[in-house]
Design a protein around this motif. Structure first.
Motif, PDB file in Angstrom:
ATOM      1  N   GLY A 248      33.285  22.602   7.126  1.00 56.75           N
ATOM      2  CA  GLY A 248      33.375  21.256   6.620  1.00 56.75           C
ATOM      3  C   GLY A 248      33.106  20.172   7.630  1.00 56.75           C
ATOM      4  O   GLY A 248      33.267  18.990   7.348  1.00 56.75           O
ATOM      5  N   ARG A 249      32.687  20.543   8.852  1.00 51.74           N
ATOM      6  CA  ARG A 249      32.425  19.552   9.898  1.00 51.74           C
ATOM      7  C   ARG A 249      31.019  19.776  10.446  1.00 51.74           C
ATOM      8  O   ARG A 249      30.465  20.876  10.392  1.00 51.74           O
ATOM      9  CB  ARG A 249      33.439  19.702  11.043  1.00 51.74           C
ATOM     10  N   SER A 250      30.449  18.757  11.011  1.00 52.87           N
ATOM     11  CA  SER A 250      29.127  18.873  11.636  1.00 52.87           C
ATOM     12  C   SER A 250      29.212  18.823  13.141  1.00 52.87           C
ATOM     13  O   SER A 250      28.223  18.796  13.832  1.00 52.87           O
ATOM     14  CB  SER A 250      28.210  17.746  11.148  1.00 52.87           C
ATOM     15  N   ALA A 251      30.421  18.739  13.714  1.00 53.94           N
ATOM     16  CA  ALA A 251      30.606  18.748  15.164  1.00 53.94           C
ATOM     17  C   ALA A 251      31.812  19.600  15.476  1.00 53.94           C
ATOM     18  O   ALA A 251      32.726  19.730  14.675  1.00 53.94           O
ATOM     19  CB  ALA A 251      30.804  17.331  15.692  1.00 53.94           C
ATOM     20  N   VAL A 252      31.806  20.230  16.660  1.00 54.54           N
ATOM     21  CA  VAL A 252      32.882  21.123  17.023  1.00 54.54           C
ATOM     22  C   VAL A 252      34.190  20.365  17.143  1.00 54.54           C
ATOM     23  O   VAL A 252      34.232  19.197  17.504  1.00 54.54           O
ATOM     24  CB  VAL A 252      32.578  21.823  18.374  1.00 54.54           C
ATOM     25  N   THR A 253      35.306  21.031  16.807  1.00 50.67           N
ATOM     26  CA  THR A 253      36.615  20.415  16.913  1.00 50.67           C
ATOM     27  C   THR A 253      36.915  20.144  18.376  1.00 50.67           C
ATOM     28  O   THR A 253      36.856  21.036  19.214  1.00 50.67           O
ATOM     29  CB  THR A 253      37.680  21.344  16.314  1.00 50.67           C
ATOM     30  N   GLY A 254      37.316  18.911  18.702  1.00 47.51           N
ATOM     31  CA  GLY A 254      37.567  18.555  20.092  1.00 47.51           C
ATOM     32  C   GLY A 254      36.276  18.110  20.747  1.00 47.51           C
ATOM     33  O   GLY A 254      36.033  16.909  20.866  1.00 47.51           O
ATOM     34  N   PRO A 255      35.373  19.042  21.164  1.00 47.90           N
ATOM     35  CA  PRO A 255      34.103  18.616  21.775  1.00 47.90           C
ATOM     36  C   PRO A 255      33.117  18.141  20.717  1.00 47.90           C
ATOM     37  O   PRO A 255      32.549  18.925  19.985  1.00 47.90           O
ATOM     38  CB  PRO A 255      33.603  19.887  22.470  1.00 47.90           C
ATOM     39  N   ASP A 256      32.929  16.848  20.640  1.00 50.22           N
ATOM     40  CA  ASP A 256      32.020  16.280  19.649  1.00 50.22           C
ATOM     41  C   ASP A 256      30.631  16.042  20.204  1.00 50.22           C
ATOM     42  O   ASP A 256      29.696  15.842  19.447  1.00 50.22           O
ATOM     43  CB  ASP A 256      32.577  14.947  19.134  1.00 50.22           C
ATOM     44  N   ASP A 257      30.493  15.983  21.521  1.00 49.95           N
ATOM     45  CA  ASP A 257      29.201  15.655  22.095  1.00 49.95           C
ATOM     46  C   ASP A 257      28.833  16.653  23.182  1.00 49.95           C
ATOM     47  O   ASP A 257      29.519  17.646  23.408  1.00 49.95           O
ATOM     48  CB  ASP A 257      29.202  14.224  22.637  1.00 49.95           C
ATOM     49  N   THR A 258      27.730  16.377  23.885  1.00 50.37           N
ATOM     50  CA  THR A 258      27.202  17.316  24.872  1.00 50.37           C
ATOM     51  C   THR A 258      28.151  17.516  26.052  1.00 50.37           C
ATOM     52  O   THR A 258      28.247  18.622  26.589  1.00 50.37           O
ATOM     53  CB  THR A 258      25.842  16.819  25.381  1.00 50.37           C
ATOM     54  N   SER A 259      28.873  16.491  26.457  1.00 48.95           N
ATOM     55  CA  SER A 259      29.801  16.658  27.582  1.00 48.95           C
ATOM     56  C   SER A 259      30.968  17.562  27.197  1.00 48.95           C
ATOM     57  O   SER A 259      31.435  18.378  28.001  1.00 48.95           O
ATOM     58  CB  SER A 259      30.307  15.293  28.048  1.00 48.95           C
ATOM     59  N   ASP A 260      31.449  17.421  25.938  1.00 45.80           N
ATOM     60  CA  ASP A 260      32.535  18.291  25.496  1.00 45.80           C
ATOM     61  C   ASP A 260      32.067  19.732  25.343  1.00 45.80           C
ATOM     62  O   ASP A 260      32.808  20.676  25.600  1.00 45.80           O
ATOM     63  CB  ASP A 260      33.100  17.785  24.169  1.00 45.80           C
ATOM     64  N   LEU A 261      30.828  19.939  24.899  1.00 50.43           N
ATOM     65  CA  LEU A 261      30.286  21.297  24.791  1.00 50.43           C
ATOM     66  C   LEU A 261      30.170  21.931  26.165  1.00 50.43           C
ATOM     67  O   LEU A 261      30.417  23.128  26.336  1.00 50.43           O
ATOM     68  CB  LEU A 261      28.916  21.260  24.109  1.00 50.43           C
ATOM     69  N   LEU A 262      29.807  21.139  27.176  1.00 45.04           N
ATOM     70  CA  LEU A 262      29.747  21.661  28.539  1.00 45.04           C
ATOM     71  C   LEU A 262      31.125  22.110  29.012  1.00 45.04           C
ATOM     72  O   LEU A 262      31.261  23.129  29.681  1.00 45.04           O
ATOM     73  CB  LEU A 262      29.182  20.579  29.465  1.00 45.04           C
ATOM     74  N   MET A 263      32.173  21.388  28.626  1.00 42.45           N
ATOM     75  CA  MET A 263      33.537  21.793  28.978  1.00 42.45           C
ATOM     76  C   MET A 263      33.922  23.074  28.253  1.00 42.45           C
ATOM     77  O   MET A 263      34.561  23.956  28.826  1.00 42.45           O
ATOM     78  CB  MET A 263      34.516  20.671  28.648  1.00 42.45           C
ATOM     79  N   LEU A 264      33.556  23.208  26.974  1.00 43.05           N
ATOM     80  CA  LEU A 264      33.854  24.418  26.226  1.00 43.05           C
ATOM     81  C   LEU A 264      33.180  25.631  26.853  1.00 43.05           C
ATOM     82  O   LEU A 264      33.714  26.747  26.804  1.00 43.05           O
ATOM     83  CB  LEU A 264      33.404  24.258  24.773  1.00 43.05           C
ATOM     84  N   ALA A 265      32.008  25.448  27.456  1.00 37.88           N
ATOM     85  CA  ALA A 265      31.289  26.532  28.124  1.00 37.88           C
ATOM     86  C   ALA A 265      31.797  26.789  29.530  1.00 37.88           C
ATOM     87  O   ALA A 265      31.165  27.534  30.283  1.00 37.88           O
ATOM     88  CB  ALA A 265      29.796  26.227  28.158  1.00 37.88           C
ATOM     89  N   SER A 293      22.615  13.030  30.096  1.00 33.09           N
ATOM     90  CA  SER A 293      23.375  12.906  31.337  1.00 33.09           C
ATOM     91  C   SER A 293      24.853  12.825  30.999  1.00 33.09           C
ATOM     92  O   SER A 293      25.233  12.547  29.853  1.00 33.09           O
ATOM     93  CB  SER A 293      22.939  11.668  32.127  1.00 33.09           C
ATOM     94  N   SER A 294      25.680  13.069  32.003  1.00 36.51           N
ATOM     95  CA  SER A 294      27.124  13.063  31.788  1.00 36.51           C
ATOM     96  C   SER A 294      27.630  11.668  31.440  1.00 36.51           C
ATOM     97  O   SER A 294      28.677  11.518  30.801  1.00 36.51           O
ATOM     98  CB  SER A 294      27.835  13.584  33.035  1.00 36.51           C
ATOM     99  N   THR A 295      26.910  10.629  31.832  1.00 36.08           N
ATOM    100  CA  THR A 295      27.348   9.267  31.535  1.00 36.08           C
ATOM    101  C   THR A 295      26.876   8.784  30.165  1.00 36.08           C
ATOM    102  O   THR A 295      27.359   7.761  29.675  1.00 36.08           O
ATOM    103  CB  THR A 295      26.820   8.310  32.618  1.00 36.08           C
ATOM    104  N   ASP A 296      25.928   9.505  29.572  1.00 41.66           N
ATOM    105  CA  ASP A 296      25.408   9.098  28.264  1.00 41.66           C
ATOM    106  C   ASP A 296      25.272  10.330  27.372  1.00 41.66           C
ATOM    107  O   ASP A 296      24.159  10.781  27.063  1.00 41.66           O
ATOM    108  CB  ASP A 296      24.058   8.393  28.428  1.00 41.66           C
ATOM    109  N   PRO A 297      26.401  10.932  26.938  1.00 40.96           N
ATOM    110  CA  PRO A 297      26.321  12.147  26.118  1.00 40.96           C
ATOM    111  C   PRO A 297      25.803  11.852  24.719  1.00 40.96           C
ATOM    112  O   PRO A 297      25.860  10.712  24.240  1.00 40.96           O
ATOM    113  CB  PRO A 297      27.772  12.630  26.086  1.00 40.96           C
TER     114      PRO A 297
END
Length: 981
Positions: A248-265, A293-297
């Motif tokens: 029911g979501r289009s983004a991962v729970t917690g990590p919504d953007d590229t920086s959060d996905l990098l943390m999940l990895a 970039s980390s400043t503009d996820p």
């Protein structure tokens, strides 16, 4: 034991419910989603969490004595009560359906739903109220079972019988694990009388909590839906992989953007500036990269792939030595250090490539390093005096690295052939070469002399070296620096050089005929003035030989010294290919290396001749050696045909009989020597020659006249030349001895291996062995024969092939069967293909019966195996019964009595196909009216088999045949069990 394990696995598959069989872990073959992301990323990516199901099956509850006081009891749990004091006794009690624990002399205790600690307290109170100075001890003997229905995208859907300690994860593992196209985040758990719960395995993987760790109850259901939306991350991160988005979501729970996905990895492998790129597919299917970039996820959505490629991390004040050196790594940059100071001969392996080494040097503007070709020989000799700079990297090549450049995959790309995507995915060097050719179709690599020369060369299939897997850009650079050694080279292809190089220095590497002072520069094709003679095959030093000199080169000179044949070379025929002066091709001719080496034949060679010797194993193909279809013939079809037309048959008393190709008439002594000499029973005085057939005079229709055989005067010492097409047979002094051993084991007076006498029968053998012992049970004899075993195995293999054929037809139809049933049928076919048969034959072994009926006395054959067991006292009940067991034999019992003592039939039983296996291996079905009439007679050692309903296979036309085959396997299992006991 291996045969027993295979047979037991098949019996379990047929006779027990799917839920009771341990499910193999999920397939390790990449799923479609994994394959798609891996192709896009250029590296193997796996679904996060899929490794949960790659290990062994879960434990079936805690070990005895490890159940804690917080365990909540329920109907079916079995408890042990121990009283010590004025009253001392121990007893076992099972909590009934009413939930009560009933113990003698004590009040009933409501145990269901209570924790073990609470029931212990109530038991202590009840004992104190009834008995004086008595202590009570309570423990759990066995846990109850719960039934859980697992459906959806799992390897083995169906009902699973689990321990009361089982969780949702245990149920999924028992079902074989979630398939690659199944969801790990949207699993639905439905408990009786409760609302549905979503099980998210990511909660368990990340924090160790969540509904996946909760205990299940009887009647629960788990439904695994298909895989939902996903995103992936690859590159220099600690945990690259594919991550599923929650339902029911289009983004991962917690990590919504590229920086959060990098943390999940797990974050980047090392700090530094990043050049991450987000690959996103548009509605039209086109993939477009977006810098991140980390400043503009960027916010994530289904199908996104993040490639994290950090810059930086380089160490200042250092230079690096890598490649084919003993101690690769960084070196501290000192004042006045030269590149020659980085390497010396002591650190190089014997196969180091000396004509070239690569220097990678940083550029002032950043980006990829600049590549420069250096002469490694000049560095080692000190002739190269260039100074080292900060960040320099010197790469030393090995012979294997250079050999890859003349391999089939590189030459095919150079010659303009389409690349193989599988090769590009595993070798960065090939991918870089393909990109360079595509980017500059009119450049040096795509249209230069090397590309033209590569079109006529087919290199060997070679694996991609590790150096080119890590540094792909080296491959196009090395090719631009290469001289293409072509005509007159044993190993044609590109050879990297630092600059203009003498062809004589490359000759040892390419196996070429270059002994002059000619030179070649990078990008050129080197062809010698003379082709030379190419010698190949099993010789001491194959390669090109120069024909120069007034005396020239002869066959005898060629096959002497470095060109001498090896011991495994075939002595009777070799190939000489010479350019046809009239046509454009090569004309083959045959000669015998033995004649050349022994001085009976010689020939002057010419430029361009090719001399090929053969291995004995390449030429000889004995009829006794099985032909494997997957193993290619080492000889070309033309050569094989040429040799088969010129063969001499060697038969009889020789060590290696067979068809021996020859170049021409061969001396008898050489032919016999090549065949290994005479056998001990071979008669050297009796040799028979059958001349080759000759066509009749005046006829050209291809008919031939047979010649009569004649005896050679002088026998093996005759000085006779044997022409091609003839046959030699060596007579025998005596008939060869045949192995006639028979194994007799079990309850006989003298068990062991016996040599078989002509016409011997079973009763004769038993008399020779001293007769049967008092404990012998001749009705249960196990008699096996090799010919019967081979026939049984062929039947199993034939059924497996037919099952595969019908399964393939059904999968290609309009209404393919359910995937779970397809997997069950494939496993059954694999088991049928891998099962080893026993080859049991039903015989009579009772000496009294054999005396009255001699026609039942089995004639014996070499290799028979006979086992006389002890008299058993039980009847075994197996298959679809509630409690399979071996029960005490009672002559007054009927089959239904044994079935009743085994707990009765399960709901999966096929009561119309129950059969009995008698001790001697014969089987007898229980007909439809077995409860009232026609009851077979049971004897000690019999086995009652209740098969499982064939419902999983009812959609297959082979259902009845498969049931018959599996029944035969059950017979073998019973025989092996009898031998083991």
């Amino acid at each position: 034991m291996t045969i027993l394990r295979h047979i037991t696995a098949l019996l379990v598959l047929l006779f027990f419910p799917v839920g009771a069989v341990w499910a193999a872990p999920a397939e390790t073959v990449p799923g479609r989603v994994e394959a798609l992301y891996s192709q896009r990323a250029g590296e193997m990516l796996r679904l996060f969490g899929r490794d949960l199901f790659a290990g062994p099956p879960p434990d079936d509850g805690p070990a005895l004595g490890s159940v804690g006081d917080d365990y909540r009891l329920g109907p079916g749990d079995e408890l042990s009560v121990l009283l010590r004091g004025q009253v001392s006794r121990s007893s076992r009690h099972r909590i009934g359906a009413d939930g009560m624990l009933l113990i003698q002399d004590l009040r009933p205790i409501a145990a269901a739903g209570q924790t073990l600690g609470a029931v212990k307290a109530e038991l202590d109170a009840a004992v104190a109220a009834t008995h004086v100075q008595t202590q009570a001890f309570l423990s759990v003997l066995s846990l109850r079972r719960v039934g859980v229905l697992v459906l959806g995208q799992v390897a083995r859907p169906g009902r699973q019988s689990l321990s009361a300690y089982a969780t949702a994860l245990d149920a999924l593992m028992a079902a074989g694990g979630v398939l690659p196209d199944g969801s790990l985040r949207a699993i639905r758990l439905l408990r009786p009388g409760a609302e549905a719960v979503t099980v998210d395995l990511y909660d368990l993987l990340v924090s160790g909590e969540g509904a996946a760790a909760d205990l299940l109850v009887d009647g629960a259901r788990l439904v695994v839906p298909p895989l939902g939306p996903t995103v992936a991350i690859a590159g220099s991160v600690k945990r690259p992989g594919i991550y599923e988005l929650p339902p029911g979501r289009s983004a991962v729970t917690g990590p919504d953007d590229t920086s959060d996905l990098l943390m999940l990895a797990g974050g980047a492998l090392r700090p530094g500036r990043d050049r991450s790129t987000l690959l996103r597919q548009g509605p039209e299917g086109t993939e477009r990269p977006q810098p991140v970039s980390s400043t503009d996820p960027l916010r994530l959505r289904d199908g996104d792939l993040l490639l994290h490629m950090p810059d930086g991390g380089a160490r200042a004040g250092s230079v690096t030595l890598s490649g084919a050196v003993a101690e690769p790594g960084e070196r501290t940059l000192t004042d006045g250090m030269r590149l020659a100071d980085l390497v010396d001969r002591a650190m190089l392996p014997p196969d180091a490539y000396l004509p070239l080494t690569v220097l990678l040097r940083r550029t002032g503007a950043g980006g990829p390093p600049h590549m420069q070709a250096l002469d490694l020989s000049a560095l080692l000799s000190g002739r190269e005096g260039e100074m080292a700079r900060d960040g320099d990297r010197l790469v030393v090549l090995s012979a294997a690295d250079v050999a890859f450049l003349r391999g089939r995959s590189v030459l095919s790309l150079l010659s303009g052939q389409a690349p193989d995507p599988a090769d590009l995915s595993v070798c960065a060097g090939l991918a870089a070469l393909a990109a360079a050719l595509s980017a500059d179709p009119e450049g040096v690599l795509a249209a230069g002399p090397l590309a033209q020369a590569a079109r006529g060369v087919d290199g060997p299939p070679l694996p991609c070296p590790r150096l080119f897997q890590a540094d792909g850009d080296l491959v196009p650079f090395l090719l631009r620096q290469s001289v293409f050694m072509r005509r007159g080279s044993l190993r044609p292809g590109p050879y990297p050089v630092a600059g203009p190089t003498s062809l004589a220095s490359l000759a040892p590497l390419s196996g070429g005929n270059h002994d002059g002072k000619a030179k070649a520069s990078p990008g050129q094709v080197a062809d010698p003035d003379g082709d030379g003679v190419l010698l190949s095959g099993p010789v001491r030093q194959p390669g090109l030989r120069s024909v120069g000199g007034e005396e020239g080169l002869s066959l005898r000179t060629l096959l002497s010294g470095p060109g001498a044949p090896l011991p495994d070379a075939y002595a009777l025929v070799a190939l000489l290919e010479r350019t046809d002066p009239v046509g454009a091709g090569r004309r083959p001719s045959l000669f015998a290396p033995a004649d050349v080496v022994e001085g009976r034949f010689d020939l002057r060679l010419r430029d361009g001749d090719r001399v090929t010797l053969f291995l004995r194993d390449e030429v000889m193909r004995p009829a006794s050696a099985p032909t494997e279809p997957d193993v290619p013939d080492p000889l070309s079809p033309d050569i094989r045909t040429l040799l088969s037309e010129r063969a001499v048959a060697l038969r009889g008393g020789v060590m290696m009989p067979g068809e021996y190709p020859v170049a021409g008439p061969v001396p008898l002594s050489l032919l016999l020597r090549t065949g290994g000499g005479l056998k001990p029973e071979g008669d050297a005085e009796r040799l028979e020659l059958l001349p080759p057939p000759v066509p009749p005079r005046g006829r050209d229709d291809g008919d031939t006249l047979g010649a009569m055989p004649r005896t050679l005067t002088g026998g093996a010492t005759a000085s006779t030349l044997i022409p091609p097409g003839a046959a030699i047979r060596v007579g025998l002094k005596q008939r060869p001895q045949e192995r006639r051993g028979i194994l007799l084991a079990g309850e006989v007076a003298e068990p062991g291996t016996y040599d078989l006498a002509p016409g011997e029968t079973l009763s004769m053998l038993l008399d020779r062995a001293g007769g049967l012992t008092e404990d012998a049970y001749p009705a249960g004899i196990i008699f096996t024969r090799e010919s019967a075993r081979l026939a049984e195995e062929e039947g199993l293999r034939r059924t497996a092939r037919e099952l595969d054929r019908q399964l393939g037809q059904m999968l290609g139809g309009k209404n393919p069967p359910d995937p779970a049933r397809v997997e069950l049928a494939r496993q059954l076919a694999a088991d049928l293909r891998n099962t080893n048969a026993l080859g049991r034959i039903t015989v009579e072994a009772n000496p009294a019966v054999l005396g009255d009926r001699p026609e039942l006395d089995m004639p014996l054959q070499p290799g028979d195996r006979i086992h006389i067991p002890r008299r058993p006292l039980t009847v075994t009940v197996s298959g679809e019964v509630l409690a399979p067991a071996s029960l005490l034999f009672d002559p007054d019992k009927k089959p239904e009595d044994y079935l009743r003592e085994a707990g009765g039939l399960t709901r999966f039983a096929d009561d119309g196909r129950i059969f009995i296996i008698h001790p001697n291996g014969a089987a007898e079905p229980l007909e439809s009216g077995w409860l009232t009439h026609q009851v077979p007679t049971l004897t000690p050692g019999s086995m009652i088999v209740v098969p499982r309903d064939a419902e999983p296979f009812e959609w297959l036309p082979l259902t009845q045949s498969i049931t018959t085959i599996l029944s035969q396997i059950a017979f073998s299992a019973a025989a092996i069990a009898a031998i083991s006991n």
